[in-house]
Write a protein that holds these residues in place. Structure first.
Motif, short mmCIF file in Angstrom:
data_model
loop_
_atom_site.label_atom_id
_atom_site.label_comp_id
_atom_site.label_asym_id
_atom_site.label_seq_id
_atom_site.Cartn_x
_atom_site.Cartn_y
_atom_site.Cartn_z
N LEU A 161 0.86 -1.17 0.00
CA LEU A 161 0.00 0.00 0.00
C LEU A 161 0.90 1.22 0.00
CD1 LEU A 161 -2.65 -1.10 2.62
CD2 LEU A 161 -2.80 -1.23 0.15
N ALA A 162 1.04 1.82 -1.16
CA ALA A 162 2.02 2.88 -1.27
C ALA A 162 1.44 4.22 -1.69
CB ALA A 162 3.11 2.46 -2.27
N ALA A 163 0.25 4.23 -2.23
CA ALA A 163 -0.28 5.49 -2.77
C ALA A 163 -1.05 6.25 -1.70
CB ALA A 163 -1.17 5.21 -3.97
N ASP A 164 -0.71 7.51 -1.53
CA ASP A 164 -1.46 8.43 -0.69
C ASP A 164 -1.97 9.52 -1.61
OD1 ASP A 164 -0.97 7.05 1.68
OD2 ASP A 164 0.90 8.10 2.02
N GLY A 181 2.72 6.37 -4.85
CA GLY A 181 3.35 7.25 -3.87
C GLY A 181 2.42 8.40 -3.55
N ALA A 182 2.99 9.56 -3.26
CA ALA A 182 2.20 10.74 -2.97
C ALA A 182 1.68 11.32 -4.27
CB ALA A 182 3.02 11.77 -2.22
N THR A 183 0.37 11.34 -4.45
CA THR A 183 -0.25 11.80 -5.68
C THR A 183 -1.24 12.90 -5.33
OG1 THR A 183 -0.07 9.59 -6.62
CG2 THR A 183 -1.60 11.09 -7.71
N VAL A 184 -1.23 13.99 -6.12
CA VAL A 184 -2.12 15.12 -5.86
C VAL A 184 -2.93 15.41 -7.12
CG1 VAL A 184 -2.25 17.57 -5.28
CG2 VAL A 184 -0.52 16.13 -4.20
N GLN A 185 -4.22 15.61 -6.96
CA GLN A 185 -5.11 16.04 -8.04
C GLN A 185 -5.75 17.35 -7.58
OE1 GLN A 185 -7.12 14.91 -11.02
NE2 GLN A 185 -5.20 13.89 -11.47
N THR A 186 -5.83 18.32 -8.47
CA THR A 186 -6.55 19.56 -8.18
C THR A 186 -7.75 19.61 -9.13
OG1 THR A 186 -4.55 20.69 -7.48
CG2 THR A 186 -6.41 22.07 -8.07
N VAL A 187 -8.93 19.77 -8.55
CA VAL A 187 -10.17 19.71 -9.31
C VAL A 187 -10.96 20.99 -9.11
CG1 VAL A 187 -12.33 18.42 -9.59
CG2 VAL A 187 -10.22 17.19 -9.07
#
Length: 142
Positions: free
Chosen positions: A25-28, A133-139
């Motif tokens: 479990l690696a994605a935040d 890993g650390a993933t960011v989405q801006t919506v």
């Protein structure tokens, strides 16, 4: 004391084997919203496959309290993979997306990648993104 260790040793072995075979479990994932209003809440649904997305079976949900100043939904401990987000801004606070008599949404909504639908919701291929890993989405909610 010997009896307790006889029961614990096999159990610990099974636990260790289970942990070794569990997927990493690696994605935040963090989804930041740019709302058009300062009231209500943003209802967020996260999907992990096209089938789940098409059928409306989210793997996780979140509520972002815009009126309290929140702007971000966090989904921690996800397996690396493809995901998509659907969200709507519940401006009037009734807990559901308000629609007109023809079924068209009257409250703002959005999809990951700021994808837009044509005569319906955005398609999986438009909204899908890879999370590792650390993933960011801006919506932007519109």
């Amino acid at each position: 004391m010997k009896t307790a260790s006889l029961f614990l040793t096999p159990a610990l072995g099974l636990l260790a084997a289970g942990l070794a075979s569990a997927p990493a479990l690696a994605a935040d994932l963090s989804v930041t919203f740019e709302p058009g209003a300062e009231t209500g809440r943003i209802m967020v649904a996260l999907f992990d496959s096209q089938a789940a997305y098409d059928e409306g079976r989210s793997v996780r949900q979140a509520v972002v309290d815009v009126a309290a100043g929140q702007r971000t939904a966090a989904f921690d401990g996800l397996p690396d993979g493809d995901y998509a987000v659907r969200a709507f801004h519940d401006v009037n606070g009734d807990g559901r997306m308000t629609t007109n008599p023809f079924g068209m949404p009257t409250e703002p909504y959005a999809f990951s990648n700021n994808a837009r639908g044509n005569m319906g919701p955005a398609k999986w291929d438009q909204a899908r993104f890879a999370a590792s890993g650390a993933t960011v989405q801006t919506v932007s909610i519109k």
